[in-house]
Each structure stands twice: as structure tokens, then as C-alpha cells.
Design an enzyme around this catalytic site. Structure first.
Site, PDB file in Angstrom:
ATOM      1  N   ASP A 308       6.154   5.778   2.092  1.00 62.68           N
ATOM      2  CA  ASP A 308       5.000   6.343   2.747  1.00 62.68           C
ATOM      3  C   ASP A 308       4.243   7.512   1.986  1.00 62.68           C
ATOM      4  OD1 ASP A 308       2.894   6.422   4.922  1.00 62.68           O
ATOM      5  OD2 ASP A 308       3.977   8.266   5.249  1.00 62.68           O
ATOM      6  N   GLU A 361       3.135   3.473  -1.366  1.00 64.41           N
ATOM      7  CA  GLU A 361       1.898   3.535  -0.936  1.00 64.41           C
ATOM      8  C   GLU A 361       1.016   4.799  -1.672  1.00 64.41           C
ATOM      9  OE1 GLU A 361      -0.728   4.797   2.950  1.00 64.41           O
ATOM     10  OE2 GLU A 361       0.977   5.724   2.618  1.00 64.41           O
TER      11      GLU A 361
END
Length: 639
Positions: A308, A361
Site C-alpha cells: 500500500d 500501489e
């Protein structure tokens, strides 16, 4: 739970050996959870915690009435580790560390390496030893290969709200069958590590080694993964090394001063989320995070990690204005410690867990996200293609009358697609915070047209180079945006609801797209090879039409043609790579998907007359706001 305080005076040999302490100091102890935390041994538990700045540490818990007077921990050399063996501590027993900090304040802290934790509002850690017996050996043996050369269609799931009220074992009885029926290859779980605030969706973690107790025990979570594997479905975990919350009983100022967070406040505070950032330059902190990644992959048999907020890690000035950050040693804005950490993370994962996939990401144009670390890259297997998502959704929000002026939003991604190994993600982030659902993002107020556009968009996505990800609910056109405290709107599929047939049609289409995708190597085997794709016509902007060809390694073509206008073209000329019969594998306007039924009766026949640089063409019916996917009839195709 209360118990008589056991005698801790007779201590066995040190819990951590010299090699353990050396590797920890070097930041290279890959199985950190086996020496730190609470590990059952003999008839008791060995407790060990890293707190180098502490003046004293005591272990307290239900086993001693939360009074640590008899259980003062001892230093393990100069490592900063404190350890103690306590006999008679049962499994499941809650505990914490009572730390006299360097700042003179005594705090009770959860164990950073605890393998289980109390559910909120509880803050204690739990002693846990797994008893799960795995049955996924066949899956583990066959997984592997380069991620960008394999089929990968991912179903992103928030475990607590897929069907509200289900725990890990309940999910194991329902989720694998549904995902298999829908044809997805993988499930990607939003973060499951323990977190006190449910509204963070798991992105503000306080116990990095403990699956959230909201849904069951760590063994219950293993049971879910085992069930998915036995159904032939891979499992990817959303992993959060970019930041952690400030709760005073967790990692923040763990030993009375900055320890896991950076000592410079300008680098410790995350300006967007009110959290703290890890000190990636400290060997022990890097060790904690990399060992945590291996823990989930090895102990829980996970098939990959989606990392993330990578962009927030890479830039020192991320969301920081002038004066809010300091340049690196070369005067630049790159966080060199974070770069080194990510390279080490990916190299270590790929070395220790063959077949595991790492996905970034990363929302900027950082060069080499999926290039091997040894070649100057970060070493990820795949990168989310955020640009493709933003451009295409913006295009579909336009009135079809105006789409001719924004045609390049549907084609621009091909200008950079081969710079990285990409994954096309329509994730949870696109259906929260008043953004609406994907269905509501489609232009117009006419319900039928909204569904038609979404169906055509999905076919375009499955045909575009790159792997696919849909967030749960998007596979049946969830009417409203996602809310974590509710389950999905499964009732939208029932017969007495308005548009139920249209919702079921989208669900059926996604299942069929996945089945065609997995059976068609042209759609996945050469995602990162420019020779695996060519436009037929990318410039038909006045009609809002696009057409392309995908090729497999044998040169077998697969054709997609996409009409993003509400105009039916009954005599559309489509150039094709060879003459003969073509099967209409998918027609998103088919009645079974909720469409109007315009099409070519399942077959298109091309004549050997060149068009647009190709040796053949066909005259076809191209439905409005729809896509056609065409496969050559095998018996008539010659290379």
C-alpha cells in the site's frame, strides 16, 4: 483470567542465541517472529521484545494479575532486546509489556510481534500457537512463474463486509465457491492485521503479526486461506508498511522515544492520515517489516502482497510543502532509505518464497517499479496502473456527444504500458468517500445506458494489456458506494428489485469474461510484450469506436471492438488479421447480459480484402454502447 503467579526465578538458557542477536542488530533476522514476541516452549512461554531505550521492562498479564513485580525482564546483551521465560502461561492468555521509558514515563504496550490480539476496544496481546494442519500442498506446488505472463483476474475483498457478520470460517464456506464460479484467479484481501478503528478498513495497524480477532482466530484465518487454495484460488494480502497509528499502547514512542518512527518529526509524521512513518533507515525497523512480510507469506501460505501507498514512501516531500521536508544526501526529494527498503523487501520475498508475487500501489511515474532491484529498479512484479483507471473513468463520465474530444483518454495508456508490468485496478478507493459506485460514474440518467456502458467498459478492461482487479460488488454493478459497516447489496440481484435482471446480467458477463480470459492466452501471456498488441483503429473518435488485436506466443489473434456511443452500426467495416469465420466470444449487448440483443448471431465472416493494413475485413453489426470480442475459428485459422 487470574492465576497464581508462577515462579520465574529459575530461568532456562537465554531465549535468543548469539546468532539471533547478531542478525537482529544487522537487520537481517528473517524469521523474527520465532524469537521475539510470545513463543511457547516446554511448559511455559518465552517473552522477548525489542526496546533499546527502555530503563526497565516487565511482562504483565492475566497469568500474574497484571502485576509485573515478579516478572521483570532481563536485557539480552547490548541488542536492545528484553527477554523472560515464564512457566505455566496457557495459550490464549492476554499480556502486555510494562515499559519504563527513556522519557521517565511508564507505559503498557502491546507486543509488536504478537501473533494474536484482543479485538477492540481491548489492547492486549494474546499468547498463540497454531494447531492448523494445511491441505494446500498441491496448490503450492503448481503456483509460480512470472506474474506478468500468467492469467490474473483479482477479486478484491474486505473480509468483514463481503457478507456482513461472517467470520473467517463462515467465509471459507462461501467465498471460495463464489469466486470460483465467477472465474477469478485470485482474491486480494484488504489488510487483516489487527487495527482498532474499523473505519480505517485495516490500513491503520497496531498489531502487525496478528490477524484481526473481529473475524476469528489466526487458525481460523489459515482455514480460510486453505479453503481458497483447495478451490484453486490464490490469495494476496494488502500489506501496509507506509505508516502506523499513534495509539499510545502500540508502536508509537515504544520505549519512550522515537523507535519505529523516524526521529526527525518532519519525516515521522504522515501529513495525510494523522499517522507515523517508519524509519526505513534503521536496520531493526527494516528487519521488523521484512520479517513481517515473510511471516504472512510463510506462516499463512499467502501467494503475494499488495504493498500500500508506495508513492508516499518514495518521496520526502510527499504531501509536504516548503519547509516541511529535508532533502536527501544528494539534495533530492527521493527517500533513499525507503528505496533501499523496498528493494530489499522484494529481493528477500522472491528469494525466500518462490512463486510469491509483490504488487505496488504506486501512483506516480517513478521509473523502474517492476524492474529488478539488481537493474536499478524497485523489484516489484506488478504495478497498479492508476493512470489508466483515472483516464478511462473520466472518459466514461463524458456525454457520448463530447467523447470524440476525449478519445485519447482511452488510448493514452498504450504510450507507457510497456514501461512496467501493469495491473488494471478498479479498487475500493474508487467507490468510497462520496465517489459513488462504478455504475453511477457512467454518464447519463438512463439506467439501461449506464449498465450498457459499464458492460462495455469491463470488456475493454479485460482486453487491454495488464492484469485485472475488481472490488467486491463491482462484479454485479453494486448500486451504491461501499460502506464498511454494511454488507454488499446482494438484494440488488433478487427478482423483486428494480433492475435485478440488469445486475444479474453484469454478474454473468464478468464470469464469462473471466472464463474467456483464462482460456485465451492472447489476453494474458504477452501483457508486457509490445508484439502482443496492435490497434486496428485507435482514431475513430467521431464514432466513439476503438478496435484492437491481442496475440499469444503462437501468433493466434483475438480481436476486440468497442462502441462507446449510443448509435447502432448495422454495417460496420472491421479490418481483421485473416479471412474466414470468427466466433463472437462475448457480445456485451446480448440479452443474457441485459442488453438489447443486437449482434451477429455468434459468427462473423471475413473476406480476404485488405483494410487498414490488415489482409481481411468483415462487415458486422456493432451494437450501441457495447463491445464485441472475436476469436478465430480454429479450423479456419492458418498463420
Amino acid at each position: 483470567m487470574t492465576a497464581t503467579v508462577p515462579d520465574a526465578s529459575a530461568q532456562p538458557a537465554p531465549l535468543l542465541g548469539e546468532l539471533d542477536l547478531y542478525l537482529l542488530a544487522e537487520g537481517r533476522h528473517r524469521r523474527l517472529w520465532r524469537v521475539l514476541g510470545a513463543n511457547q516452549r516446554d511448559e511455559g512461554v518465552g517473552f522477548a521484545v525489542w526496546a533499546p531505550g527502555a530503563r526497565a521492562v516487565r511482562v504483565v498479564g492475566a497469568f500474574n494479575g497484571w502485576d509485573g513485580a515478579a516478572h521483570a525482564m532481563r536485557r539480552a546483551g547490548d541488542s536492545g532486546v528484553w527477554e523472560l521465560y515464564v512457566p505455566g502461561v496457557p495459550g490464549g492468555c492476554p499480556y502486555q509489556y510494562e515499559i519504563d521509558g527513556a522519557d521517565g514515563i511508564t507505559r503498557r504496550k502491546a507486543d509488536p510481534c504478537a501473533r494474536a490480539a484482543q479485538p477492540a476496544p481491548g489492547t492486549a496481546s494474546l499468547v498463540h500457537t497454531s494447531a492448523h494442519e494445511w491441505h494446500d500442498g498441491a496448490w503450492l506446488e503448481r503456483r509460480g512463474g512470472a506474474a506478468h505472463e500468467r492469467p490474473m483476474a483479482i477479486y478484491e475483498v474486505h473480509a468483514g463486509s463481503w457478507r456482513h457478520g461472517l467470520g473467517y470460517r463462515d467465509l471459507a464456506r462461501e467465498l471460495p465457491a463464489y469466486v470460483k464460479e465467477m472465474g477469478f484467479t485470485h482474491v486480494e484481501l484488504l489488510p487483516v492485521a489487527e487495527h482498532p478503528f474499523g473505519g480505517s478498513w485495516g490500513y491503520q495497524i497496531t498489531s502487525y503479526f496478528a490477524p484481526t480477532a473481529r473475524l476469528g482466530s489466526p487458525d481460523d484465518f489459515k482455514y480460510l486461506i486453505d479453503a481458497l487454495h483447495q478451490a484453486g484460488i490464490g490469495v494476496i494480502l494488502d500489506w501496509v508498511p507506509a505508516h502506523f497509528p499513534k495509539d499510545d499502547w502500540a508502536l508509537a514512542r515504544f520505549d519512550g522515544g522515537p523507535l519505529y518512527e523516524h526521529p526527525d518529526p518532519r519525516r515521522a509524521e504522515h501529513p495525510d492520515w494523522g499517522t507515523l512513518e517508519f524509519d526505513y533507515g534503521r536496520p531493526e525497523v527494516r528487519n521488523f517489516l521484512i520479517a513481517n512480510a515473510l511471516y504472512w507469506l510463510e506462516e499463512f501460505h499467502l501467494d503475494g502482497l499488495r504493498v500500500d501507498a508506495v508513492a508516499s514512501m518514495l518521496y520526502l516531500d510527499y504531501s509536504r510543502g516548503p519547509g516541511g521536508w529535508t532533502p536527501n544526501a544528494h539534495g533530492g526529494r527521493e527517500n533513499l532509505d525507503a528505496v533501499a527498503f523496498l528493494r530489499e523487501l522484494n529481493d528477500t520475498v522472491h528469494e525466500c518464497v518462490p512463486g510469491a508475487v509483490t504488487i505496488a500501489e504506486e501512483s506516480t511515474a517513478w521509473e523502474g517499479v517492476t524492474r529488478p532491484a539488481g537493474w536499478g529498479g524497485l523489484g516489484f512484479d506488478l504495478k497498479w496502473n492508476m493512470g489508466w483507471m483515472h483516464d478511462t473513468l473520466a472518459y466514461l463520465a463524458e456525454d457520448p456527444v463530447n467523447r470524440q474530444h476525449h478519445h485519447d483518454r482511452m488510448t493514452f495508456a498504450m504510450m507507457y504500458t510497456y514501461a512496467e508490468h501493469h495491473l488494471l485496478a478498479l479498487s475500493h478507493d474508487e467507490v468510497v468517500h462520496l465517489k459513488g459506485s462504478l455504475l453511477t460514474k457512467m454518464h447519463g440518467s438512463d439506467r439501461w445506458r449506464k449498465f450498457a456502458q459499464l458492460r462495455g467498459y469491463y470488456a475493454f478492461m479485460w482486453t487491454h494489456p495488464g492484469k485485472q482487479l475488481l472490488f467486491m460488488g463491482q462484479e454485479f454493478a453494486q448500486p451504491g458506494e461501499w460502506w464498511h459497516d454494511d454488507g454488499l447489496d446482494w438484494d440488488a440481484l433478487t427478482g423483486d428489485r428494480p433492475d435485478a435482471g440488469l445486475h444479474r446480467g453484469v454478474q454473468r458477463l464478468v464470469g464469462d469474461l473471466n472464463r474467456v480470459y483464462r482460456a485465451t492466452p492472447a489476453l494474458w501471456a504477452r501483457d508486457s510484450d509490445p508484439g502482443g498488441f496492435r490497434w486496428i483503429d485507435p482514431d475513430d473518435n467521431t464514432r466513439n469506436v476503438l478496435s484492437c488485436i491481442r496475440y499469444d506466443h503462437e501468433g493466434t489473434p483475438f480481436v476486440g471492438v468497442f462502441n462507446f456511443s449510443p448509435v447502432l452500426h448495422e454495417d460496420f467495416t472491421l479490418a481483421l488479421p485473416h479471412a474466414g469465420a470468427w466466433t463472437e466470444s462475448i457480445n456485451t449487448d446480448a440479452r443474457c447480459y441485459g442488453g438489447g440483443g443486437a449482434g451477429n448471431l455468434g459468427t462473423v465472416r471475413a473476406v480476404p480484402i485488405p483494410r487498414q493494413g490488415l489482409p481481411a475485413h468483415a462487415r458486422i453489426v456493432l451494437p450501441p454502447l457495447a463491445a464485441l470480442l472475436l476469436a478465430p475459428r480454429t479450423e479456419e485459422f492458418t498463420r
